[in-house]
Enzyme design. Structure first.
Site, PDB file in Angstrom:
ATOM      1  N   ALA A  83       0.835  -1.216   0.000  1.00  0.00           N
ATOM      2  CA  ALA A  83       0.000   0.000   0.000  1.00  0.00           C
ATOM      3  C   ALA A  83       0.857   1.248   0.000  1.00  0.00           C
ATOM      4  O   ALA A  83       1.751   1.406   0.831  1.00  0.00           O
ATOM      5  CB  ALA A  83      -0.908  -0.004   1.231  1.00  0.00           C
ATOM      6  N   SER A  86       1.680   6.081  -5.195  1.00  0.00           N
ATOM      7  CA  SER A  86       2.774   5.549  -6.010  1.00  0.00           C
ATOM      8  C   SER A  86       3.137   6.384  -7.246  1.00  0.00           C
ATOM      9  O   SER A  86       4.026   5.990  -7.991  1.00  0.00           O
ATOM     10  CB  SER A  86       2.413   4.126  -6.465  1.00  0.00           C
ATOM     11  OG  SER A  86       1.328   4.171  -7.378  1.00  0.00           O
ATOM     12  N   THR A 135      11.005   0.709  -4.055  1.00  0.00           N
ATOM     13  CA  THR A 135      11.311   1.092  -5.426  1.00  0.00           C
ATOM     14  C   THR A 135      12.789   1.440  -5.593  1.00  0.00           C
ATOM     15  O   THR A 135      13.451   1.836  -4.626  1.00  0.00           O
ATOM     16  CB  THR A 135      10.450   2.324  -5.795  1.00  0.00           C
ATOM     17  OG1 THR A 135      10.955   2.926  -6.981  1.00  0.00           O
ATOM     18  CG2 THR A 135      10.477   3.390  -4.707  1.00  0.00           C
ATOM     19  N   ASP A 136      13.262   1.338  -6.826  1.00  0.00           N
ATOM     20  CA  ASP A 136      14.647   1.764  -7.107  1.00  0.00           C
ATOM     21  C   ASP A 136      14.783   3.287  -7.082  1.00  0.00           C
ATOM     22  O   ASP A 136      15.897   3.810  -7.081  1.00  0.00           O
ATOM     23  CB  ASP A 136      15.125   1.206  -8.463  1.00  0.00           C
ATOM     24  CG  ASP A 136      14.306   1.688  -9.652  1.00  0.00           C
ATOM     25  OD1 ASP A 136      13.284   2.371  -9.455  1.00  0.00           O
ATOM     26  OD2 ASP A 136      14.705   1.392 -10.799  1.00  0.00           O
ATOM     27  N   GLU A 137      13.642   3.996  -7.056  1.00  0.00           N
ATOM     28  CA  GLU A 137      13.726   5.466  -7.126  1.00  0.00           C
ATOM     29  C   GLU A 137      14.368   6.065  -5.880  1.00  0.00           C
ATOM     30  O   GLU A 137      14.808   7.205  -5.894  1.00  0.00           O
ATOM     31  CB  GLU A 137      12.328   6.055  -7.374  1.00  0.00           C
ATOM     32  CG  GLU A 137      11.713   5.453  -8.614  1.00  0.00           C
ATOM     33  CD  GLU A 137      10.489   6.175  -9.151  1.00  0.00           C
ATOM     34  OE1 GLU A 137      10.319   7.362  -8.877  1.00  0.00           O
ATOM     35  OE2 GLU A 137       9.711   5.516  -9.863  1.00  0.00           O
ATOM     36  N   TYR A 160       7.654  11.465  -3.763  1.00  0.00           N
ATOM     37  CA  TYR A 160       7.348  10.025  -3.760  1.00  0.00           C
ATOM     38  C   TYR A 160       8.565   9.221  -3.308  1.00  0.00           C
ATOM     39  O   TYR A 160       8.492   8.436  -2.363  1.00  0.00           O
ATOM     40  CB  TYR A 160       6.900   9.570  -5.158  1.00  0.00           C
ATOM     41  CG  TYR A 160       6.936   8.062  -5.337  1.00  0.00           C
ATOM     42  CD1 TYR A 160       6.110   7.234  -4.579  1.00  0.00           C
ATOM     43  CD2 TYR A 160       7.811   7.458  -6.246  1.00  0.00           C
ATOM     44  CE1 TYR A 160       6.149   5.843  -4.723  1.00  0.00           C
ATOM     45  CE2 TYR A 160       7.851   6.079  -6.397  1.00  0.00           C
ATOM     46  CZ  TYR A 160       7.021   5.271  -5.636  1.00  0.00           C
ATOM     47  OH  TYR A 160       7.067   3.906  -5.775  1.00  0.00           O
ATOM     48  N   LYS A 164       9.202   6.951   0.094  1.00  0.00           N
ATOM     49  CA  LYS A 164       9.539   5.517   0.073  1.00  0.00           C
ATOM     50  C   LYS A 164      10.886   5.294   0.774  1.00  0.00           C
ATOM     51  O   LYS A 164      11.063   4.312   1.503  1.00  0.00           O
ATOM     52  CB  LYS A 164       9.594   4.982  -1.362  1.00  0.00           C
ATOM     53  CG  LYS A 164       8.257   4.931  -2.078  1.00  0.00           C
ATOM     54  CD  LYS A 164       7.246   3.985  -1.453  1.00  0.00           C
ATOM     55  CE  LYS A 164       7.620   2.526  -1.589  1.00  0.00           C
ATOM     56  NZ  LYS A 164       6.502   1.645  -1.112  1.00  0.00           N
TER      57      LYS A 164
HETATM   58  P1  NAD Z   1      -0.878   1.444  -7.011  1.00  0.00           P
HETATM   59  O1  NAD Z   1      -0.921   2.934  -6.854  1.00  0.00           O
HETATM   60  O2  NAD Z   1      -1.375   0.823  -8.257  1.00  0.00           O
HETATM   61  O3  NAD Z   1      -1.682   0.759  -5.805  1.00  0.00           O
HETATM   62  C1  NAD Z   1      -1.575   1.197  -4.490  1.00  0.00           C
HETATM   63  C2  NAD Z   1      -2.669   0.511  -3.680  1.00  0.00           C
HETATM   64  O4  NAD Z   1      -2.525   0.923  -2.309  1.00  0.00           O
HETATM   65  C3  NAD Z   1      -4.082   0.884  -4.119  1.00  0.00           C
HETATM   66  O5  NAD Z   1      -4.881  -0.267  -4.154  1.00  0.00           O
HETATM   67  C4  NAD Z   1      -4.542   1.838  -3.024  1.00  0.00           C
HETATM   68  O6  NAD Z   1      -5.941   1.835  -2.834  1.00  0.00           O
HETATM   69  C5  NAD Z   1      -3.806   1.297  -1.814  1.00  0.00           C
HETATM   70  N1  NAD Z   1      -3.605   2.319  -0.776  1.00  0.00           N
HETATM   71  C6  NAD Z   1      -3.136   3.574  -0.937  1.00  0.00           C
HETATM   72  N2  NAD Z   1      -3.116   4.212   0.240  1.00  0.00           N
HETATM   73  C7  NAD Z   1      -3.558   3.333   1.164  1.00  0.00           C
HETATM   74  C8  NAD Z   1      -3.748   3.394   2.571  1.00  0.00           C
HETATM   75  N3  NAD Z   1      -3.488   4.514   3.267  1.00  0.00           N
HETATM   76  N4  NAD Z   1      -4.205   2.304   3.211  1.00  0.00           N
HETATM   77  C9  NAD Z   1      -4.489   1.161   2.528  1.00  0.00           C
HETATM   78  N5  NAD Z   1      -4.343   1.054   1.192  1.00  0.00           N
HETATM   79  C10 NAD Z   1      -3.879   2.127   0.523  1.00  0.00           C
HETATM   80  O7  NAD Z   1       0.627   1.066  -6.719  1.00  0.00           O
HETATM   81  P2  NAD Z   1       1.518  -0.091  -7.388  1.00  0.00           P
HETATM   82  O8  NAD Z   1       2.095   0.409  -8.644  1.00  0.00           O
HETATM   83  O9  NAD Z   1       0.762  -1.363  -7.349  1.00  0.00           O
HETATM   84  O10 NAD Z   1       2.707  -0.158  -6.333  1.00  0.00           O
HETATM   85  C11 NAD Z   1       2.616  -1.005  -5.172  1.00  0.00           C
HETATM   86  C12 NAD Z   1       3.880  -0.856  -4.350  1.00  0.00           C
HETATM   87  O11 NAD Z   1       5.013  -1.198  -5.158  1.00  0.00           O
HETATM   88  C13 NAD Z   1       4.121   0.566  -3.858  1.00  0.00           C
HETATM   89  O12 NAD Z   1       4.613   0.481  -2.545  1.00  0.00           O
HETATM   90  C14 NAD Z   1       5.169   1.114  -4.805  1.00  0.00           C
HETATM   91  O13 NAD Z   1       5.978   2.076  -4.157  1.00  0.00           O
HETATM   92  C15 NAD Z   1       5.963  -0.139  -5.132  1.00  0.00           C
HETATM   93  N6  NAD Z   1       6.621  -0.150  -6.446  1.00  0.00           N
HETATM   94  C16 NAD Z   1       5.918   0.150  -7.575  1.00  0.00           C
HETATM   95  C17 NAD Z   1       6.570   0.085  -8.812  1.00  0.00           C
HETATM   96  C18 NAD Z   1       5.816   0.377 -10.094  1.00  0.00           C
HETATM   97  O14 NAD Z   1       6.443   0.431 -11.160  1.00  0.00           O
HETATM   98  N7  NAD Z   1       4.517   0.520 -10.083  1.00  0.00           N
HETATM   99  C19 NAD Z   1       7.922  -0.253  -8.889  1.00  0.00           C
HETATM  100  C20 NAD Z   1       8.596  -0.560  -7.703  1.00  0.00           C
HETATM  101  C21 NAD Z   1       7.936  -0.510  -6.484  1.00  0.00           C
HETATM  102  P1  TYD Z   2       6.011   6.823 -14.711  1.00  0.00           P
HETATM  103  O1  TYD Z   2       5.242   5.746 -15.387  1.00  0.00           O
HETATM  104  O2  TYD Z   2       5.267   7.943 -14.066  1.00  0.00           O
HETATM  105  O3  TYD Z   2       6.992   6.111 -13.684  1.00  0.00           O
HETATM  106  P2  TYD Z   2       8.213   6.756 -12.817  1.00  0.00           P
HETATM  107  O4  TYD Z   2       8.120   8.220 -12.841  1.00  0.00           O
HETATM  108  O5  TYD Z   2       7.926   6.189 -11.484  1.00  0.00           O
HETATM  109  O6  TYD Z   2       9.461   6.227 -13.458  1.00  0.00           O
HETATM  110  O7  TYD Z   2       6.988   7.473 -15.770  1.00  0.00           O
HETATM  111  C1  TYD Z   2       7.944   6.695 -16.484  1.00  0.00           C
HETATM  112  C2  TYD Z   2       8.772   7.644 -17.317  1.00  0.00           C
HETATM  113  O8  TYD Z   2       7.933   8.231 -18.326  1.00  0.00           O
HETATM  114  C3  TYD Z   2       9.337   8.828 -16.537  1.00  0.00           C
HETATM  115  O9  TYD Z   2      10.626   9.144 -17.053  1.00  0.00           O
HETATM  116  C4  TYD Z   2       8.371   9.966 -16.819  1.00  0.00           C
HETATM  117  C5  TYD Z   2       7.892   9.655 -18.217  1.00  0.00           C
HETATM  118  N1  TYD Z   2       6.507  10.063 -18.552  1.00  0.00           N
HETATM  119  C6  TYD Z   2       6.263  10.786 -19.721  1.00  0.00           C
HETATM  120  O10 TYD Z   2       7.176  11.132 -20.482  1.00  0.00           O
HETATM  121  N2  TYD Z   2       4.958  11.100 -20.002  1.00  0.00           N
HETATM  122  C7  TYD Z   2       3.929  10.746 -19.188  1.00  0.00           C
HETATM  123  O11 TYD Z   2       2.753  11.089 -19.488  1.00  0.00           O
HETATM  124  C8  TYD Z   2       4.209  10.002 -18.015  1.00  0.00           C
HETATM  125  C9  TYD Z   2       3.109   9.588 -17.068  1.00  0.00           C
HETATM  126  C10 TYD Z   2       5.519   9.674 -17.738  1.00  0.00           C
END
Ligand code: NAD
Ligand code: TYD
Length: 363
Positions: A83, A86, A135-137, A160, A164
């Site tokens: 959660a 993100s 995340t790697d960020e 963000y 994290k």
């Molecule tokens: P997402 O935004 O799709 O989903 C987040 C979920 O958390 C949602 O279902 C939301 O309702 C729930 N949530 C938010 N706030 C909450 C709260 N206060 N209490 C309970 N639930 C809550 O995110 P995602 O892309 O599935 O990412 C999941 C995890 O993985 C995050 O911790 C993110 O930092 C990490 N992560 C994501 C990526 C990516 O590329 N998406 C990469 C590396 C790590």
């Molecule tokens: P994003 O999917 O938001 O992931 P993150 O910022 O966590 O890496 O974005 C991926 C890359 O794409 C990032 O360099 C920002 C860029 N980006 C665009 O160029 N246009 C867009 O509309 C979005 C959402 C992201």
């Protein structure tokens, strides 16, 4: 018998993880606690909602009494914590929710686990696990060369990634201070089914299908390391089952791509699959270079040799295959896309993109 608490299981990665867990684990019950923010959609798991091993609870990870109650009622011995807020762009326009959920919410979960599991040395031998998904960020931005390893210094640059990073530090501190049996994973950019269409790949797929502008930030040469979501979920399960307590594992796709390459690949695949746009225009014509994101990290790239060498995990779905599967999924799930892009999404999108200055047409 394991009693697993998954937080954020109605989001993108959490929903994919729960599906994988139900399909591949034995002898467990799983409780999915999700607040259902704009990013959480119960329909992501509608087809498994009646599985007797599964229970959904709508609630906030910041709600300490609810979390303590869940630990007690469900005898939770395993936490997989997804959660979070993100999306980097949303953290720039509204950081408060990121501090609340990502930092405070993680703290509340850690405290509940410490209270339920105790804080003495034996706790490390109990078989319990608190896996924090990160995340790697947190490592910041790379130049043209180099990779993030588990020992790279933290250098977060967006609200963000800073939130994290804070949560990672808290989780790690609970291992050292309270013997909490923690594991941390830091993963690169995911893509695949159920990703909310505000992130680059699903946004581009959906806009390109609708003939809308494809906003590319800056010069489009920022690099991300893409990993298909099921590989990330398998990596998390691997770390949960075999990881060394207190350790961090980087998870990455070994697939670096400039954003512009990702966008043009999607355009070309869609042209091939559903035909070009009216007037015989290829979808690349929709690309618009727009004002850059503030503090935009230039390059992310993960060195995933630790998880490969120590635990035997490596990605199995290459980008070409993964992006095809993703496009197919979005083509087949236009109802899902329509239902998640409600009024609040439209409002966000308008604020984010419709008024965003175009820089120049570099395509
Ligand atoms: P997402 O935004 O799709 O989903 C987040 C979920 O958390 C949602 O279902 C939301 O309702 C729930 N949530 C938010 N706030 C909450 C709260 N206060 N209490 C309970 N639930 C809550 O995110 P995602 O892309 O599935 O990412 C999941 C995890 O993985 C995050 O911790 C993110 O930092 C990490 N992560 C994501 C990526 C990516 O590329 N998406 C990469 C590396 C790590
Ligand atoms: P994003 O999917 O938001 O992931 P993150 O910022 O966590 O890496 O974005 C991926 C890359 O794409 C990032 O360099 C920002 C860029 N980006 C665009 O160029 N246009 C867009 O509309 C979005 C959402 C992201």
């Amino acid at each position: 018998m394991k009693n697993i608490l998954v937080t954020g299981g109605c989001g993108f990665i959490g929903a994919n993880f729960i599906r994988l867990a139900l399909a591949s684990l034995d002898n467990f019950r799983l409780v999915n606690l999700d607040k259902l923010t704009y990013a959480g959609n119960p329909q992501n798991l509608a087809d498994i909602a009646d599985d007797p091993r599964y229970r959904f609870v709508q609630g906030d990870i910041c709600d300490a009494s609810l979390i303590e109650q869940l630990f007690a009622d469900e005898q939770i011995d395993t936490v997989v914590h997804f959660a979070a807020e993100s999306h980097v762009d949303r953290s720039i326009t509204g950081p408060a929710a990121f501090i609340q959920t990502n930092i405070l919410g993680t703290f509340v979960l850690l405290e509940a686990a410490r209270k339920a599991w105790g804080d003495n040395q034996e706790s490390l031998q109990s078989g319990r696990r608190f896996l924090h998904v990160s995340t790697d960020e947190v490592y910041g931005s790379l130049g043209a060369t180099g990779y993030f390893t588990e020992s790279t210094s933290y250098d977060p640059r967006s609200p963000y990634s800073a939130s994290k990073a804070s949560s990672d530090h808290l989780v790690s501190a609970y291992f050292h201070t309270y013997n909490l049996p923690i594991l941390i994973t830091n993963c690169s950019n995911n893509y695949g089914p159920y990703q909310f269409p505000e992130k680059l790949i699903p946004l581009v797929i959906n806009n390109a299908l609708q003939g809308k502008d494809l906003p590319v930030y800056g010069d489009g040469k920022n690099v991300r390391d893409w990993l298909y979501v099921s590989d990330h979920c398998k990596g998390i399960l691997t770390v949960l089952e075999q990881g060394t307590l207190g350790e961090t594992y980087n998870i990455g796709g070994n697939t670096e791509k400039q954003n512009i390459e990702v966008v043009t690949t999607i355009c070309d695949l869609l042209d091939e699959k559903v035909g070009v746009l009216a007037g015989d225009n290829p979808r690349r014509s929709l690309i618009k270079f727009v004002k850059d994101r503030a503090g935009h990290d230039r390059r992310y790239a993960i060195d995933a040799s630790k998880i490969k060498d120590e635990l035997g995990w490596q990605p199995t779905v290459g980008f070409e295959e993964g992006i095809r599967r993703t496009i197919e999924w979005y083509l087949e799930h236009s109802d899902w896309v329509g239902s998640v892009m409600d009024g609040s999404y439209q409002e966000y999108y308008q604020k984010m993109y419709d008024g965003r200055p175009q820089v120049t047409s570099r395509s």
